[in-house]
Design a protein around this motif. Structure first.
Motif: not given
Length: 277
Positions: A48-53, A117-119, A199-206
């Motif tokens: 979920n962080g992008g294309a490259e691990l 997450w890694n099947r 995990r990683r609760v962003r400012r706009d999610e609080v």
């Protein structure tokens, strides 16, 4: 609200004992490590962080070994996993490892868990990804039996053993912090957890997150569970967001440290320590 840190502890970054001493010396309340036993070279599971691990995922040290080394050079801070992929371990062996670690730490160990997450990683351990959440909960239940009973037995869907003797016992039954943010995660926190680690609760999610914390507290009370603490993994290191976390009912924030050399990690620790009240 307590302040702690977490890190992907790697073979190319700061060493564990140095980090543990520095974390305690700067007044933090806890230090947590991630876990991956390996990363398959041929990957299909999306990250979920992008294309490259990032390479830190396949360079992580074993968290239980590293935390044992950290335990003997610290006295106060909580030491834990964020998160351990417990379904990739057999619970009899992992229960002994954790009990031994908790004794070295004087009862300071906390077990953050997640299904992963890694099947492909799961499959290499013989785990069917379709059963990962049920298996994780069963492993937690089996370990609790071993930690709390002189003659423990367990008979479940995935784990089955007749009465066993297994010592040492932990100083205390390690609190289990359930990781995740999905729609059913609070079910697992209330049924099997001693706390929640989103995990990683962003400012706009609080604001929305505050509603879920309130829901957890209501459900825990209704179930007779008492207070179930909330620890935010990868918290935003900004004062206004930290104030919002506290207002939402968060008990502890965990700031993520870089997988870097000693000098960079210590600079980051100093900057984060300045945010402590």
């Amino acid at each position: 609200m307590e302040h702690g840190v977490l890190i992907f502890l790697t073979d190319y970054g700061i060493d564990g004992p140095t980090l543990a001493r520095a974390t305690e010396e700067r007044g933090f309340d806890g230090l947590f490590l991630t876990e991956h036993t390996h990363i398959p070279v041929s990957r299909e599971s999306p990250w979920n962080g992008g294309a490259e691990l990032p390479r830190r995922y396949w360079h992580t040290e074993d968290p239980f070994v590293a935390l044992a080394a950290m335990a003997v050079v610290t006295e106060r801070i909580a030491l834990g996993t964020a998160v351990s992929l417990v379904l990739q371990h057999h619970p009899i062996g992992l229960a002994k490892t954790i009990a031994s670690l908790d004794r070295l730490a004087g009862g300071r160990f906390e077990l953050g868990v997640g299904p992963g997450w890694n099947r492909e990683e799961m499959a290499n351990h013989g785990v069917d990804p379709r059963t990962r959440t049920r298996r994780m909960l069963e492993h937690i239940a089996a370990m609790r039996e071993i930690w709390t009973r002189d003659e423990a037995d367990f008979h479940g869907e995935f784990i089955d053993f007749d009465p066993i003797w297994s010592w040492p016992k932990p100083v205390r039954t390690p609190p289990v912090l359930i990781g995740g943010e999905g729609p059913t995660v609070l079910d697992r926190v209330v049924s099997h957890g001693d706390g929640w680690m989103p995990r990683r609760v962003r400012r706009d999610e609080v604001d929305a997150f505050a509603g879920r914390v309130a829901e957890l507290r209501r459900r825990a009370t209704d179930a007779g569970r008492g207070h179930l603490p909330v620890s935010v993994f990868g918290a935003v290191p900004e004062r206004d967001v930290l104030d919002a976390y506290a207002a939402a009912g968060v008990d502890r924030v965990l700031f993520e440290l870089p997988d870097a050399d000693e000098a960079e990690v210590l600079r980051t620790l100093d900057a984060l320590a300045a945010l402590r009240p």
